[in-house]
Design a protein around this motif. Structure first.
Motif, mmCIF file in Angstrom:
data_model
loop_
_atom_site.group_PDB
_atom_site.id
_atom_site.type_symbol
_atom_site.label_atom_id
_atom_site.label_comp_id
_atom_site.label_asym_id
_atom_site.label_seq_id
_atom_site.Cartn_x
_atom_site.Cartn_y
_atom_site.Cartn_z
ATOM 1 N N PHE A 43 0.696 -1.084 -0.027
ATOM 2 C CA PHE A 43 0.182 -0.047 -0.158
ATOM 3 C C PHE A 43 0.799 1.182 0.332
ATOM 4 O O PHE A 43 0.285 2.415 0.288
ATOM 5 N N SER A 44 2.103 1.079 -0.252
ATOM 6 C CA SER A 44 3.064 2.120 -0.226
ATOM 7 C C SER A 44 2.737 3.173 -1.260
ATOM 8 O O SER A 44 2.303 2.993 -2.241
ATOM 9 N N TYR A 45 3.082 4.562 -0.882
ATOM 10 C CA TYR A 45 2.965 5.608 -1.741
ATOM 11 C C TYR A 45 3.620 5.323 -3.301
ATOM 12 O O TYR A 45 3.135 5.731 -4.079
ATOM 13 N N ASP A 46 4.872 4.867 -3.079
ATOM 14 C CA ASP A 46 5.521 4.609 -4.172
ATOM 15 C C ASP A 46 4.819 3.549 -5.054
ATOM 16 O O ASP A 46 4.709 3.640 -6.370
ATOM 17 N N ALA A 47 4.411 2.577 -4.574
ATOM 18 C CA ALA A 47 3.713 1.379 -5.283
ATOM 19 C C ALA A 47 2.302 2.206 -5.971
ATOM 20 O O ALA A 47 2.234 1.742 -7.220
ATOM 21 N N PHE A 48 2.122 2.951 -5.319
ATOM 22 C CA PHE A 48 0.537 3.443 -6.023
ATOM 23 C C PHE A 48 0.996 4.281 -6.988
ATOM 24 O O PHE A 48 0.351 4.507 -8.076
ATOM 25 N N LEU A 49 2.084 5.072 -6.846
ATOM 26 C CA LEU A 49 2.586 6.059 -8.195
ATOM 27 C C LEU A 49 3.154 5.155 -9.173
ATOM 28 O O LEU A 49 2.772 5.455 -10.305
ATOM 29 N N ALA A 50 3.680 4.023 -9.014
ATOM 30 C CA ALA A 50 3.873 3.043 -9.993
ATOM 31 C C ALA A 50 2.662 2.295 -10.551
ATOM 32 O O ALA A 50 2.958 1.595 -11.825
ATOM 33 N N ALA A 51 1.565 2.267 -10.188
ATOM 34 C CA ALA A 51 0.392 1.420 -10.590
ATOM 35 C C ALA A 51 0.136 1.925 -12.157
ATOM 36 O O ALA A 51 0.168 3.140 -12.396
ATOM 37 N N ASP A 52 -0.175 0.893 -12.807
ATOM 38 C CA ASP A 52 -0.347 1.127 -14.198
ATOM 39 C C ASP A 52 -1.971 1.272 -14.605
ATOM 40 O O ASP A 52 -2.524 0.198 -14.526
ATOM 41 N N LEU A 53 -2.226 2.316 -14.959
ATOM 42 C CA LEU A 53 -3.713 2.545 -15.143
ATOM 43 C C LEU A 53 -3.856 3.199 -16.296
ATOM 44 O O LEU A 53 -3.010 3.874 -17.016
ATOM 45 N N ASN A 54 -5.106 2.798 -16.851
ATOM 46 C CA ASN A 54 -5.426 3.482 -18.240
ATOM 47 C C ASN A 54 -6.512 4.787 -17.893
ATOM 48 O O ASN A 54 -6.750 4.941 -16.861
ATOM 49 N N LEU A 55 -6.609 5.475 -18.955
ATOM 50 C CA LEU A 55 -7.208 6.672 -18.635
ATOM 51 C C LEU A 55 -8.691 6.569 -18.069
ATOM 52 O O LEU A 55 -8.841 7.136 -17.243
ATOM 53 N N ARG A 56 -9.281 5.239 -18.443
ATOM 54 C CA ARG A 56 -10.608 5.135 -18.009
ATOM 55 C C ARG A 56 -10.540 4.812 -16.713
ATOM 56 O O ARG A 56 -11.258 5.318 -15.678
ATOM 57 N N GLU A 57 -9.627 4.038 -16.124
ATOM 58 C CA GLU A 57 -9.502 3.705 -14.843
ATOM 59 C C GLU A 57 -9.212 4.956 -14.083
ATOM 60 O O GLU A 57 -9.738 5.105 -12.804
ATOM 61 N N GLU A 58 -8.354 5.481 -14.474
ATOM 62 C CA GLU A 58 -7.893 6.831 -13.777
ATOM 63 C C GLU A 58 -8.985 7.821 -13.463
ATOM 64 O O GLU A 58 -9.087 8.446 -12.458
ATOM 65 N N LEU A 59 -9.896 7.962 -14.537
ATOM 66 C CA LEU A 59 -11.081 9.040 -14.307
ATOM 67 C C LEU A 59 -11.914 8.458 -13.267
ATOM 68 O O LEU A 59 -12.273 9.427 -12.559
ATOM 69 N N TRP A 60 -12.091 7.277 -13.269
ATOM 70 C CA TRP A 60 -12.965 6.703 -12.390
ATOM 71 C C TRP A 60 -12.494 6.687 -11.087
ATOM 72 O O TRP A 60 -13.053 7.318 -9.771
ATOM 73 N N LEU A 61 -10.968 6.656 -10.677
ATOM 74 C CA LEU A 61 -10.556 6.534 -9.607
ATOM 75 C C LEU A 61 -10.271 7.962 -9.031
ATOM 76 O O LEU A 61 -10.464 8.328 -7.994
ATOM 77 N N PHE A 62 -10.177 8.777 -9.954
ATOM 78 C CA PHE A 62 -9.834 10.232 -9.909
ATOM 79 C C PHE A 62 -11.311 10.756 -9.243
ATOM 80 O O PHE A 62 -11.041 11.454 -8.152
ATOM 81 N N ALA A 63 -12.230 10.160 -9.691
ATOM 82 C CA ALA A 63 -13.730 10.731 -9.305
ATOM 83 C C ALA A 63 -13.896 10.221 -7.726
ATOM 84 O O ALA A 63 -14.230 11.203 -7.021
#
Lengths: 739, 553
Positions: free
Chosen positions: B199-219
Motif C-alpha cells: 500500500f506504499s505511496y511509491d507502489a501506488f505511483l507506479a500503478a499502471d492505469l489506463n485513462l478510463r481507470e484513472e478517471l473513475w479513481l480520480f472521481a
C-alpha cells in the motif's frame, strides 16, 4: 548633458521608424548619482505609524476602561493633555519633516546630476519568489518618482502641520496621526516601488488608509458607510489592475518597470490586442483609484473624513495615483492608440460631468470634491493625448492649489463648527446647522481675511488665470489636446477635436463654480445668524501651511513655462527657464514619445480652429478672468436663502445636477440590489432548499440521525465518545491484523 | 540549529513523536484531575509545537522528495506498512497543525466548561489523526488516520456544540463518511490493479492505469477530498458544523481539517492520476467548481445574519482559490494554493477565535447584536481588523501572497477561469467590510457593547502569534516558498511527464468513458447539485452493498 528633444512640437519625423527608436536611446553622459538613504524616506512614516499607533491604543484602552468602570474620561477635557495626545504633535509632522528633508536632498542632488537613468535602491529583500516569478522589495528612483515623492512628503508635511490645529480637540488625535503616517508610507511605496507588484502594495495600502480615514469617525453610520463604499469601488478597479499585472507577467516574465518600458515596443505590435488589453485593464485600476467616471461615486462620499484627509488623500496625492500609473506605463499606452483615446475620453467626460455637478452643490467640500474629480479628468485627458509631462505638471500644481482649497475649507469649517457650538442661541432654521453648507455662510471674508486671501489665490489658480499655477498646467493640457487632434496621422483625430472642445467648455465651467464657491462663502451678506459673532480666523498652526501653499500656487506654474510663451509677457520674458519639468521628466517618458512620434507623427502647431499656442493662452486666461468677474458680478448681488429655508433646485436640470446625474441611484438599482437579491437567492434557494433539501431527505440520513440522537439521550456521552473512538481504532487495526 | 538538531538525532524520532505525542498527552489528560485537564492538554500541545518547529530548519528542501522517511511492517501479509515521511508540502501542514492546536486549546479555556477531560482528550486525539494524515506514506495508514479524524470531530461538535449540534454532527459525519468510503474502494482497486503487495505511496505511483481507470479513481478520490475541502456543491455540511461547533472545534476545522482535502489533491490526486487531471473535461469541471465556490460562497456569506456562519462560507470561497490554483497545473498556481491553505488556516482560525471571544462576552453570534466594539475594545478591534484584512487578501498580509500566486498561476494556463476567480477580490470586500463595520464600528446603542471587555492577557497571547504570522507571510513569504517549491515542482513534473495521448489505449472506449464523465462530473445545474455522491458507486461493482450498510447501521 544630452536631453532628448521630444516634445510633440519638435517630434521626430514620422519616417523615423519605430524599430530604429529602440532600444531607448541612452543619454550620452549620464552623470553618476547616488541616492541618499532612500529607504529611510519610506521607513520614517512607517515608524511614525508604529509610534502613533501605540499611543492611540494606549489612549483608547484608557478611555474604554473608564467607560467600563462607569466613569467619564476624555483625553482632551482636562487642562493638561495626556502624553498620548501631545506626543503625536511632534511625531506625526516630525517624521514627515524628516522624510521631506531626505527627499529634498535626493531631489536636489539628482537634479544637479541631470538624472537620466533610473537608479534602483535595494533590493532590500526578495518579496515573492517562485520558479518563474520574482518580485523584489526595491525602490526605483527616477525623475517621476522623485517628483512624486517631493509632492507627497512636502504637501503631506504641510497637511500634517495643519492637522495639529484642526484635530486638536478630537479624542482620537493619536489614531488620526497613526493613520495619516501609514497613508504616507503606502503612498511612498506606491510611487517609489520598482515594479507593478510593489506598486500594487502601495495601491491597496493607500486604499486601506483611505478607508480607515474616511470612516475615521466610525460611530457615525454614514461615515462608516462612505469608507466601505470607497474600499469596495476601489477593489473593482484593483480587479482590473490585478488582471493587467497577470498579462504583463505573461508578456515580459517580470513585473519591474524598467524591462517593461524598455521592452514594450519590442514585445508588442503597435495597436496590438495584448497591449490594448493591458492598458485598458490598468486604466480600470486607475479609474477606480482616481475617481473617474463611472467609478467616481466614492470620492464625493469620501468627504466624510476629516478635512485635512480630504486635502491630502482625496485631492493632492492618492487620487492622483491613477495618473501616475498611466504616466509610469506610458510606453505601453503609447503603443495602444485605442486605449489612449479611451483614457482621454474618460478624462474629458469626467472633467465635464463633475464640473456640472459642482455647479449645484451647496456643501463646500462637495464642490471641492467634484472639482477634484474634474481636475483629475484633465490629467487623464493629458495622459490620453500623450502629454505625460502636462499630466504630471497639472498633478503637481493641482496638489498645491487643491490642498490649499481643502485646507482653506477646513479653516472655514473649523470656524463655522466653533461658531455653531458656541453660539448663544440655536441658529436660524431648525435645530442643527450644517457647518459645511455654504448657504449658511456668506460674508466670511470679514472674519477670516487670511483664509479668504489664500483661497482667492487658489481659485484664480484653478480657474486658470495668469500667472497662477493652474494657468500654465491647464493651458498646456488643452493646447496638447488640440494639437494632438491635428497630428498628421492620428486615427482618432475627429474624436480628439470633440475632446478639445469639451475641455475648453469645462475650463470655463471651472472658473464659474469656483467663483460661485468664493461668493457664497466669503462675499455677500452673512447667513450664519447669531453664531456669526463667534466666527474667527484659524490659529497660526493652520494659517502657516495655507500661506506656504498659496505661495506654491502662485509660483508652481514657473516649473514648466511653455517654449511658445517663454519670451513673452506671459512667460515673464524668459526670467525662468522654459519647460523645466519637461526636461526633467524627459528620460521617463522618452520611450513613449518616440513611439508616438513614429506612429502619430508631428503634432499640429495650431489649434483645430486655428491660432497658435500664445494666442490660445491669451484667450483662455482672458475668458477665465471674464467668467470669474461675471460670476462675482451676478452672484454677488444675489441673496441666498439659508440651508433651512432653501427649497432646493427648481428646474429639472437643476435637480439633475444637484442629484449628481443620479449615478448612485442607478448603481443602487442595477448593481447593488441585484447582487444582494442574487446573494439571498443563492442562500435561501440553492443552499437551503436545493442542496440541503437533497441531503436531508435521504431516508437513511434521518434514520441515522434518530439513532445517534438516542445515543446522546443516555447521558453517558463522554463514555460513548471514547468507546467509539477507541472502537474505530481497534476495529481498523484488528480488521487488517487478522488476514 | 541544523547541527544541534542532528546531534539530538532529531530526524529519526521527530515524525513518530508528532504522531504519537498527542496520544500520550491524551492519556495524561485522562489521568489528570479534571481541573488540570486544560493545562495538561495545553502543555502537551505546546511541547509538540516546539518539537515540530525544528522541522523548519531540519527539513532540507533540495530535491523535494520525502525526508525523515521511516517505515516498519504493520500487516506483512498485505504489505501494509507503518510508513511516515515529510516533504515540503506536508511540512507546512504538520506545523500548521501543531501551531493551531495549542492556540485552539488555549482559546477553549473559558468556552468549555463541561466534560473537560473528554474534550481535551479528543482534541489531542484529533491532533494525532491530523498529523498522521499529513505524514503517512502508506495509503492504508493514511486512510486509517483520515477516518480517525472524523471521530473526535464528530464528538466535539456533537457534545460541546450549540443547539442544533446533533444535526450538524451527523451531517458532518455522513458527508465525510460517504466520501471516504469511496476513497477506500479506490485505494483497494489501485492495490489490486497495481502490484497488490504493497500500500506504499511509491507502489501506488507506479500503478499502471489506463485513462478510463484513472478517471473513475480520480472521481472517487476527488469526491472524498472535495467533501473535505469543501468544493461547491458539497459544502453544506461546513456552515452547520462551524456554527454548532465550539470555538476550538471551529478553529481546528477551518485551520486544519479542511486542508486534508486540498492536501489530498496535491499529494494523491495529481501524482496518482496525471492523465485524469490533465483531461480537459476534468480540469474544466474542477476549475468551474472552484470559481463557482469563490463567487457563490462570497455572495451567500454576505447575507448571513450569523457572523460565524458568514465566516464559515468565506472558507468555501478561500478554498475555491486553492482549487483554482491547483488545477491550473502551474508552479505558481500550486504554490499559491499551498500558501492560501496556510494563510486561510491562520486568518480564518483567528477569525473564529475572535468570534468565539465575542460569543463568550455577549452570548450571541448575530451581527446585528453588535456595534461600536472598536470604541470599547480597541485591542480586540485592531486584531479583528488585521485578521479581516488578511482574510480578504490585502497586500502585506498572508492572504494576498497566496491568492496572488494562485490567480497568477491560473492565468498562465486558464485565463478565463482566472478572470472569473479574480472577481473574488471584489466580493471578498463585499462580504467582509460590512461585517467589520457592523461588529466594530457604527454607534453602540447596546450598553453591553459599550462595556465589551477588551482582550485579556490570555487572549492577547492567543492572537499575537496569529497576527504576527499573517504579517510575516505577507511581508516575507520567501522562506515559505523556498521550502515548498521543490516538492511542488515534483508534483508538477510527475503530472507533466505523462501525457494523455501517450498512454491512453487508442480505442473508442476512451471517448465513451470521457463522455460518461462529462455527464457525471459536469458542473451541476443548480436544481440538482448533489448526485456526485451516489453515481460512481453504482458503477464500481463491489460497492452497492457497502453504502447502505454503513448508513443504516
Amino acid at each position: 548633458m544630452f536631453l532628448v528633444e521630444s516634445t510633440l512640437r519638435s517630434a521626430l519625423a514620422p519616417s523615423s521608424a519605430l524599430a530604429s527608436a529602440l532600444p531607448a536611446a541612452a543619454p550620452q553622459e549620464a552623470a553618476h548619482w547616488e541616492p541618499f538613504l532612500p529607504g529611510l524616506v519610506v521607513l520614517l512614516p512607517l515608524l511614525g505609524f508604529v509610534a502613533n499607533g501605540f499611543l492611540a491604543l494606549r489612549a483608547a484602552r484608557r478611555s474604554s476602561a473608564a467607560v467600563r468602570a462607569g466613569k467619564e474620561w476624555s483625553p482632551i477635557a482636562g487642562s493638561v493633555r495626556p502624553r498620548t495626545h501631545t506626543l503625536p504633535t511632534w511625531i506625526g509632522p516630525g517624521v514627515m519633516a524628516a522624510a521631506f528633508g531626505l527627499a529634498a536632498i535626493n531631489f536636489a542632488t539628482a537634479w544637479g546630476a541631470h538624472l537620466a537613468e533610473p537608479v534602483i535602491a535595494g533590493p532590500y529583500w526578495t518579496w515573492i519568489a517562485t520558479e518563474t516569478l520574482r518580485i523584489d522589495a526595491a525602490l526605483q528612483l527616477d525623475a517621476l518618482s522623485l517628483a512624486m515623492t517631493m509632492v507627497v512628503t512636502g504637501v503631506g508635511f504641510l497637511i500634517h502641520v495643519f492637522s495639529v490645529g484642526y484635530m486638536k480637540d478630537d479624542p482620537g488625535y493619536p489614531r488620526y496621526f497613526a493613520y495619516l503616517n501609514l497613508f504616507v508610507f503606502f503612498m511612498l511605496v506606491l510611487v517609489l516601488g520598482s515594479g507593478y507588484g510593489t506598486m500594487f502594495v502601495g495601491w491597496e495600502g493607500v486604499g486601506l488608509c483611505s478607508y480607515l480615514l474616511i470612516g475615521y469617525w466610525f460611530s457615525d453610520v454614514k461615515k462608516s458607510d462612505a469608507g466601505k463604499k470607497a474600499f469596495i469601488v476601489n477593489r473593482i478597479g484593483d480587479f482590473g489592475f490585478l488582471l493587467a499585472i497577470f498579462l504583463i507577467f505573461q508578456g515580459f516574465g517580470t513585473l519591474d518597470f524598467m524591462p517593461v518600458s524598455a521592452g514594450a515596443a519590442g514585445e508588442f505590435a503597435y495597436g496590438g490586442t495584448m497591449v490594448t488589453a493591458i492598458t485598458l485593464l490598468l486604466l480600470l485600476g486607475a479609474v477606480g483609484k482616481s475617481a473617474q467616471v463611472p467609478l467616481h461615486v466614492w470620492l464625493p462620499d469620501a468627504m466624510a473624513g476629516p478635512t485635512p484627509v480630504s486635502a491630502l488623500i482625496h485631492a493632492a496625492t492618492m487620487v492622483t495615483a491613477g495618473v501616475y500609473m498611466v504616466v509610469r506605463s506610458s510606453a505601453l499606452y503609447a503603443l495602444a492608440p485605442t486605449s489612449q483615446a479611451v483614457v482621454a475620453g474618460i478624462g474629458v467626460l469626467t472633467a465635464f460631468v463633475a464640473a456640472t455637478i459642482a455647479f449645484k452643490q451647496n456643501d463646500i467640500k462637495k464642490v471641492l470634491a467634484y472639482s477634484t474629480v474634474s481636475q483629475l479628468g484633465f490629467m487623464f485627458l493629458a495622459a490620453g493625448v500623450g502629454a505625460y509631462t502636462a499630466a504630471v505638471f497639472h498633478l503637481v500644481t493641482h496638489a498645491f492649489f487643491k490642498a490649499l482649497l481643502f485646507l482653506g475649507a477646513g479653516a472655514v469649517i473649523h470656524a463655522m463648527h466653533h461658531a455653531v457650538e458656541h453660539g448663544d442661541e440655536p441658529p436660524a432654521g431648525h435645530g442643527h446647522m450644517d457647518p459645511q453648507d455654504m448657504r449658511n455662510m456668506g460674508g466670511l471674508r470679514k472674519h477670516m481675511p487670511v483664509t479668504w486671501a489664500v483661497m482667492g489665490v487658489a481659485t484664480l489658480a484653478i480657474a486658470g488665470i495668469w500667472p497662477f499655477a493652474g494657468f500654465f498646467s491647464k493651458d498646456e493640457i488643452i493646447w496638447y489636446a488640440g494639437a494632438w487632434a491635428g497630428a498628421e496621422s492620428n486615427p482618432f483625430g475627429g474624436l480628439y477635436v470633440a475632446y478639445w472642445v469639451l475641455a475648453l467648455v469645462t475650463a470655463l465651467l471651472t472658473a464659474f463654480y469656483m467663483a460661485r464657491l468664493m461668493v457664497m462663502t466669503f462675499h455677500g451678506a452673512n447667513r450664519t445668524g447669531p453664531a456669526a459673532s463667534h466666527l474667527h480666523e484659524a490659529p497660526r498652526v493652520m494659517i502657516v501651511p495655507l500661506v506656504v501653499l498659496a505661495v506654491l500656487s502662485v509660483l508652481g506654474g514657473w516649473l514648466n513655462v511653455p517654449e511658445a510663451l517663454h519670451q513673452t509677457a506671459l512667460g515673464l520674458f524668459g526670467a525662468v527657464p522654459a519647460e523645466g519639468l519637461h526636461h526633467w521628466l524627459a528620460p521617463v517618458v522618452h520611450a513613449a514619445e518616440e513611439i508616438q512620434a513614429g506612429a502619430i507623427g508631428e503634432a499640429s502647431k495650431s489649434a483645430p480652429i486655428g491660432g497658435g499656442e500664445l494666442a490660445w493662452a491669451l484667450v483662455s486666461t482672458l475668458a477665465a478672468a471674464a467668467v470669474v468677474i461675471a460670476t462675482f458680478r451676478v452672484l454677488g448681488r444675489r441673496s441666498y436663502a439659508t440651508a433651512a429655508a432653501d427649497p432646493g433646485p427648481q428646474t429639472a436640470l437643476g435637480r439633475f445636477l444637484h442629484g449628481k446625474w443620479y449615478f448612485d441611484e442607478a448603481y443602487e438599482r442595477t448593481v447593488v440590489q441585484p447582487v444582494l437579491a442574487a446573494s439571498r437567492w443563492c442562500w435561501k434557494v440553492v443552499d437551503t432548499r436545493v442542496i440541503d433539501g437533497f441531503v436531508n431527505f435521504t431516508g437513511s440520513f434521518t434514520r441515522v440521525a434518530g439513532w445517534v440522537a438516542s445515543v446522546f439521550q443516555t447521558g453517558q456521552v463522554n463514555m460513548y465518545a471514547f468507546v467509539l473512538a477507541l472502537g474505530v481504532l481497534l476495529v481498523l487495526g484488528a480488521a487488517v491484523l487478522l488476514p | 540549529m541544523t547541527d544541534f538538531l542532528a546531534s539530538l538525532g532529531y530526524e529519526s524520532w521527530i515524525l513518530h513523536a508528532l504522531v504519537w505525542g498527542p496520544l500520550a498527552g491524551m492519556v495524561h489528560v485522562l489521568a489528570a484531575p479534571k481541573e488540570r485537564a486544560k493545562h495538561v492538554a495545553f502543555r502537551w500541545s505546546a511541547l509538540l509545537f516546539v518539537l515540530s518547529s525544528g522541522l523548519w530548519w531540519a527539513y532540507d528542501p533540495v530535491g523535494g522528495g520525502f525526508d525523515f522517511v521511516s517505515s516498519a511492517s504493520w500487516i506483512p501479509a498485505w504489505g501494509v506498512e507503518y510508513a511516515l515521511g515529510l516533504d515540503g508540502i506536508s511540512l507546512f501542514m504538520v506545523v500548521l497543525t501543531t501551531f493551531t492546536t495549542p492556540i485552539a486549546i488555549l482559546g477553549s479555556f473559558e468556552y468549555v466548561t463541561r466534560r473537560r477531560k473528554a474534550f481535551y482528550a479528543l482534541m489531542l486525539l484529533l491532533e494525532t489523526g491530523v498529523v498522521g494524515v499529513f505524514l503517512a506514506t502508506d495509503l492504508l495508514l493514511f486512510f486509517v488516520f483520515f477516518e480517525l479524524t472524523l471521530v473526535p470531530m464528530y464528538f466535539i461538535v456533537g457534545i460541546w456544540g450549540g443547539r442544533r449540534r446533533i444535526y450538524a454532527a451527523v451531517k458532518f459525519f455522513l458527508y465525510t463518511a460517504v466520501g471516504s468510503l469511496l476513497m477506500l474502494l479506490a485505494i483497494l482497486y489501485m492495490y489490486f490493479a497495481g502490484s497488490a503487495d504493497s500500500f506504499s505511496y511509491d507502489a501506488f505511483l507506479a500503478a499502471d492505469l489506463n485513462l478510463r481507470e484513472e478517471l473513475w479513481l480520480f472521481a472517487a478520490f476527488a469526491l472524498a477530498f472535495g467533501i473535505k475541502v469543501p468544493v461547491f456543491p458539497l459544502h453544506t455540511w461546513l456552515p452547520d458544523a462551524h456554527v454548532e461547533a465550539p470555538t476550538p472545534g471551529s478553529v481546528i476545522l477551518a485551520a486544519v481539517l479542511l486542508k486534508m482535502g486540498t492536501y489530498g489533491f496535491l499529494r494523491f490526486l495529481l501524482p496518482f492520476f496525471p492523465q485524469a487531471v490533465q483531461h480537459p473535461v476534468v480540469v474544466t469541471v474542477m476549475l468551474v467548481l472552484g470559481v463557482v465556490g469563490i463567487v457563490y460562497a462570497a455572495w451567500v456569506a454576505a447575507v448571513q445574519p450569523d457572523a460565524k456562519k458568514l465566516v464559515a462560507y468565506t472558507s468555501v470561497a478561500h478554498m475555491g482559490f486553492v482549487v483554482v490554483g491547483v488545477f491550473a497545473l502551474t508552479v505558481n498556481g500550486l504554490q499559491g494554493g499551498l500558501v492560501v491553505m496556510i494563510s486561510h488556516g491562520v486568518s480564518t482560525g483567528a477569525l473564529f477565535l475572535l468570534l468565539g471571544m465575542m460569543y463568550e462576552r455577549r452570548h450571541t453570534r448575530l451581527v446585528e447584536d453588535f456595534g461600536g466594539i472598536a470604541r470599547s475594545a480597541p485591542f480586540f478591534a485592531t486584531a479583528f481588523v488585521i485578521t479581516a484584512l488578511a482574510s480578504i487578501g490585502l497586500p502585506g498580509t498572508s492572504g494576498f501572497v497566496g491568492e496572488f500566486l494562485a490567480l497568477l498561476g491560473a492565468f498562465e494556463t486558464r485565463p478565463a477561469a482566472a478572470v472569473a476567480a479574480t472577481t473574488g477580490v471584489v466580493f471578498a470586500a463585499y462580504y467582509m467590510l460590512p461585517m467589520v463595520q457592523r461588529l466594530l464600528f457604527n454607534p453602540s446603542d447596546e450598553p453591553a457593547n459599550r462595556r465589551f471587555p477588551d482582550l485579556s492577557r490570555r487572549e492577547t497571547v492567543i492572537m499575537a502569534p496569529l497576527v504576527a504570522l499573517m504579517i510575516w507571510i505577507g511581508v516575507h513569504p520567501t522562506p515559505f516558498l523556498d521550502r515548498m517549491g521543490p516538492s511542488v515542482d515534483r508534483v508538477l513534473e510527475r503530472v507533466e511527464a505523462v501525457s494523455i495521448e501517450a498512454t491512453a489505449p487508442v480505442d473508442e472506449s476512451v471517448g465513451e468513458s470521457v463522455g460518461d464523465f462529462a455527464v457525471v462530473l459536469a458542473p451541476e445545474p443548480e436544481p440538482e447539485p448533489e448526485p456526485l455522491a451516489a453515481e460512481p458507486v453504482v458503477e464500481l461493482a463491489e460497492t452497492p452493498a457497502l453504502l447502505p450498510d454503513v448508513e443504516g447501521d
